[in-house]
Design a protein around this motif. Structure first.
Motif, PDB file in Angstrom:
ATOM      1  N   PHE B  13       0.888  -1.167   0.000  1.00  0.00           N
ATOM      2  CA  PHE B  13       0.000   0.000   0.000  1.00  0.00           C
ATOM      3  C   PHE B  13       0.917   1.205   0.000  1.00  0.00           C
ATOM      4  N   ASN B  16       4.149   1.084   2.001  1.00  0.00           N
ATOM      5  CA  ASN B  16       3.951   0.091   3.051  1.00  0.00           C
ATOM      6  C   ASN B  16       3.907  -1.316   2.446  1.00  0.00           C
ATOM      7  N   VAL B  18       3.004  -4.687   2.667  1.00  0.00           N
ATOM      8  CA  VAL B  18       2.064  -5.337   3.578  1.00  0.00           C
ATOM      9  C   VAL B  18       2.148  -6.860   3.529  1.00  0.00           C
ATOM     10  N   SER B  38      -3.120  -7.166  14.956  1.00  0.00           N
ATOM     11  CA  SER B  38      -3.716  -6.159  14.091  1.00  0.00           C
ATOM     12  C   SER B  38      -2.639  -5.552  13.189  1.00  0.00           C
ATOM     13  N   GLY B  39      -2.938  -5.472  11.912  1.00  0.00           N
ATOM     14  CA  GLY B  39      -1.993  -4.884  10.975  1.00  0.00           C
ATOM     15  C   GLY B  39      -0.994  -5.868  10.399  1.00  0.00           C
ATOM     16  N   SER B  40      -1.107  -7.140  10.767  1.00  0.00           N
ATOM     17  CA  SER B  40      -0.134  -8.116  10.271  1.00  0.00           C
ATOM     18  C   SER B  40      -0.411  -8.531   8.827  1.00  0.00           C
ATOM     19  N   GLY B  41      -1.581  -8.148   8.295  1.00  0.00           N
ATOM     20  CA  GLY B  41      -1.865  -8.422   6.883  1.00  0.00           C
ATOM     21  C   GLY B  41      -2.879  -9.527   6.625  1.00  0.00           C
ATOM     22  N   LYS B  42      -3.593  -9.931   7.671  1.00  0.00           N
ATOM     23  CA  LYS B  42      -4.564 -11.023   7.518  1.00  0.00           C
ATOM     24  C   LYS B  42      -5.666 -10.667   6.520  1.00  0.00           C
ATOM     25  N   SER B  43      -6.297  -9.514   6.752  1.00  0.00           N
ATOM     26  CA  SER B  43      -7.393  -9.115   5.860  1.00  0.00           C
ATOM     27  C   SER B  43      -6.889  -8.917   4.441  1.00  0.00           C
ATOM     28  N   THR B  44      -5.743  -8.292   4.327  1.00  0.00           N
ATOM     29  CA  THR B  44      -5.208  -8.023   2.992  1.00  0.00           C
ATOM     30  C   THR B  44      -4.973  -9.328   2.244  1.00  0.00           C
TER      31      THR B  44
HETATM   32  N1  LIG Z   1      -6.800   0.247   1.855  1.00  0.00           N
HETATM   33  C1  LIG Z   1      -5.612   0.408   2.486  1.00  0.00           C
HETATM   34  N2  LIG Z   1      -4.816   1.457   2.189  1.00  0.00           N
HETATM   35  C2  LIG Z   1      -3.624   1.627   2.791  1.00  0.00           C
HETATM   36  N3  LIG Z   1      -3.140   0.803   3.732  1.00  0.00           N
HETATM   37  C3  LIG Z   1      -3.882  -0.266   4.075  1.00  0.00           C
HETATM   38  C4  LIG Z   1      -5.160  -0.509   3.491  1.00  0.00           C
HETATM   39  N4  LIG Z   1      -5.677  -1.630   4.023  1.00  0.00           N
HETATM   40  C5  LIG Z   1      -4.755  -2.061   4.920  1.00  0.00           C
HETATM   41  N5  LIG Z   1      -3.691  -1.256   4.962  1.00  0.00           N
HETATM   42  C6  LIG Z   1      -2.490  -1.450   5.787  1.00  0.00           C
HETATM   43  O1  LIG Z   1      -2.004  -2.735   5.538  1.00  0.00           O
HETATM   44  C7  LIG Z   1      -1.530  -3.342   6.736  1.00  0.00           C
HETATM   45  C8  LIG Z   1      -2.224  -4.659   6.953  1.00  0.00           C
HETATM   46  O2  LIG Z   1      -3.610  -4.414   7.157  1.00  0.00           O
HETATM   47  P1  LIG Z   1      -4.676  -5.571   7.332  1.00  0.00           P
HETATM   48  O3  LIG Z   1      -6.004  -4.928   7.344  1.00  0.00           O
HETATM   49  O4  LIG Z   1      -4.425  -6.628   6.333  1.00  0.00           O
HETATM   50  O5  LIG Z   1      -4.312  -6.128   8.765  1.00  0.00           O
HETATM   51  P2  LIG Z   1      -5.091  -7.194   9.653  1.00  0.00           P
HETATM   52  O6  LIG Z   1      -4.098  -8.214  10.025  1.00  0.00           O
HETATM   53  O7  LIG Z   1      -6.315  -7.629   8.990  1.00  0.00           O
HETATM   54  O8  LIG Z   1      -5.431  -6.343  10.950  1.00  0.00           O
HETATM   55  P3  LIG Z   1      -6.750  -6.362  11.872  1.00  0.00           P
HETATM   56  O9  LIG Z   1      -6.587  -7.488  12.843  1.00  0.00           O
HETATM   57  O10 LIG Z   1      -6.699  -5.037  12.558  1.00  0.00           O
HETATM   58  O11 LIG Z   1      -7.917  -6.506  10.990  1.00  0.00           O
HETATM   59  C9  LIG Z   1      -1.757  -2.329   7.836  1.00  0.00           C
HETATM   60  O12 LIG Z   1      -0.550  -1.635   8.049  1.00  0.00           O
HETATM   61  C10 LIG Z   1      -2.795  -1.395   7.259  1.00  0.00           C
HETATM   62  O13 LIG Z   1      -2.628  -0.113   7.785  1.00  0.00           O
END
Ligand SMILES: Nc1ncnc2c1ncn2[C@@H]1O[C@H](COP(=O)(O)OP(=O)(O)OP(=O)(O)O)[C@@H](O)[C@H]1O
Ligand SMILES: [Mg+2]
Lengths: 217, 245
Positions: B13, B16, B18, B38-44
């Motif tokens: 991103f 960043n 990710v 949180s922020g480890s990239g699971k959702s991504t």
């Molecule tokens: N649309 C976006 N634009 C910019 N940065 C993003 C976007 N979506 C996620 N990020 C960044 O990517 C990184 C991973 O985010 P992600 O949502 O995958 O984390 P996660 O493990 O799902 O966290 P959580 O447990 O909080 O849901 C984070 O640093 C987040 O700030």
């Protein structure tokens, strides 16, 4: 020249002018709505060129006074040899003006549909057009109703400007009567009352729609 | 042969970084739990699997439909991958039944009647047969989420992605949704889920993936991994969340 005008004569003439104000408002609103819809689709299209065109269109018509737009349509077209009647110039000018504002209002409504709706429909493999048609626009429409009706008030009031190019709507009729009767206060008071009678119900309606859709969410 | 295959996947991103080279194989019928801070990239990671996030580099293949470095037929991919979101994202202007019917009719060109049969079957499956004509705002959060599951299932996906699908729910509504997921798992549905329900991940999952700073830091059988973390990061993470018996 010194015709006596009874109050009824004044009212009767103003009603005649009011009829044209109403007609012009309706035309501007209907045609402006149609053109506005086309501009909206261009504005939210994926094609960059269409987007840029719509953006410029909106900015030009929002960034210049309606009066100048009317002058340019009225005098500009006659300059290039097209003879336009005040009526046509007024309808055309107001249509352009209305379409730009409605397109922008509606774009806001499309953007107000939450991002999750796009994501959910994407994840179901809908195409962009299918998302628009089945998911985004139906929701944007509900959001749009109240501000659209609200904007119609601006269109009604906007028609007053066309008096300057000689179109005999309510305001123009009013100024003619004021000159003839030497009773400007009475005449313009009645003119104002006429606009109020047209606009107030619309405002009320817009407010009630706003409440209704607010509760419905 | 694996149903979902991810190799060398990278995602940025902006500046960043990710996802930093993800390799993952998911077999038919696997139930994969993605955990991590949180922020480890699971959702991504999850969202790249159906193309909601673009991929900068790497391979993604789901049942023969592939993206190379993010390029390929997204809509074909999405027909094989269902997704359920934390915020349900039901279409508020449509009834529960219409929510489920929409994609089969519009995307697959199914007749109204066939789609209705499928919608009824799917709503029955999630225990909401009687809510066919209810609008989303007439349903509880748990019911809405179950409709969302039915909506995804109606497209008969090969794999279902779930991103923290119980996190927006009141505690008393969590179990009704988990029960549906558990049922799907026993029926052999391939699932990849991001979850904070560690106990659920352990009991229902057959593969656990711990993400840390955009990498798969540790993975394996959930029971073994939870009982015996190999890295201090996972031990730390497991210690910070309760995995109550
Ligand atoms: N649309 C976006 N634009 C910019 N940065 C993003 C976007 N979506 C996620 N990020 C960044 O990517 C990184 C991973 O985010 P992600 O949502 O995958 O984390 P996660 O493990 O799902 O966290 P959580 O447990 O909080 O849901 C984070 O640093 C987040 O700030
Ligand atoms: Mg997340």
């Amino acid at each position: 020249m010194f015709v006596q005008f009874s109050t009824w004569d004044i009212v009767r003439n103003l009603l005649e002018g009011g009829k044209w104000t109403l007609a012009l408002s309706l035309i501007a609103f209907i045609l402006g709505g149609g053109v506005g819809l086309a501009i909206l689709f261009a504005r939210i299209a994926r094609n960059r060129l269409l987007q840029a065109f719509a953006k410029t269109y909106i900015e030009v018509f929002q960034g210049t006074p309606l009066l100048m737009q009317l002058f340019i349509v009225f005098f500009g077209l006659s300059l290039v040899g097209v003879d336009v009647s005040p009526w046509l110039a007024a309808a055309l000018g107001l249509t352009l003006f209305t379409s730009a504002y409605l397109a922008e209002i509606w774009r806001g409504c499309v953007e107000a549909v939450p991002k999750g709706q796009w994501e959910a429909s994407s994840s179901l493999a809908l195409s962009y057009a299918q998302q628009m048609r089945h998911v985004i626009l139906p929701q944007a429409l509900r959001i749009a109703v109240a501000p659209t009706v609200g904007f119609s008030v601006q269109v009604v009031k906007g028609t007053a400007v066309t008096s300057i190019i000689g179109f005999a709507e309510l305001t123009k009729t009013g100024s003619m009567l004021a000159n003839a009767t030497f009773q400007p206060f009475l005449v313009f008071g009645l003119v104002a009352a006429g606009y109020f009678a047209l606009c107030y119900p619309l405002s009320l309606y817009a407010k009630s729609l706003e409440r209704k859709f607010h509760v419905a969410r | 042969m694996s149903l979902v295959k991810i190799a060398g996947l990278h995602k940025h991103f902006g500046s960043n970084h990710v996802l930093k080279g993800i390799d993952l194989d998911v077999a038919q019928g696997d139930v994969v739990a993605l955990i991590g801070r949180s922020g480890s990239g699971k959702s991504t990671l999850l969202r790249t699997i159906n193309g909601l996030e673009t991929i900068d580099k790497g391979e993604l293949r789901v049942d023969g439909t592939a993206l190379h470095d993010g390029k390929g037929d997204l809509r074909a991919l999405r027909q094989k991958v269902g997704m359920v979101f934390q915020q349900f994202n039901l279409f508020p202007h449509l009834t529960a039944g219409q929510n489920v019917m929409l994609a089969p009719t519009v995307v697959k060109g199914m007749s109204k009647r066939d789609a209705e049969d499928i919608a009824k079957e799917m709503l029955l499956k999630v225990g909401l047969a009687e809510k066919f004509d209810s609008f989303p705002d007439q349903l509880s959060g748990g019911q809405q989420q179950r409709v969302a599951i039915a909506r995804a299932l109606a497209m008969q996906p090969k794999v279902l992605l779930c991103d923290e699908i119980t996190s927006a729910l009141d505690p008393e509504l969590v179990n009704e949704v988990l029960a549906v997921v558990r049922q799907l798992a026993t029926e052999g549905m391939t699932l990849i889920m991001v979850t904070h329900e560690m106990r659920f991940a352990r009991d229902v999952g057959n593969k656990l993936i711990f993400m840390h700073h955009g990498r798969i830091h540790e993975s394996g059988d959930p029971r073994t991994v939870f009982a015996n973390p190999q890295t201090p990061e996972l031990a730390n993470f497991v210690g910070s969340v309760t995995v109550a018996a």
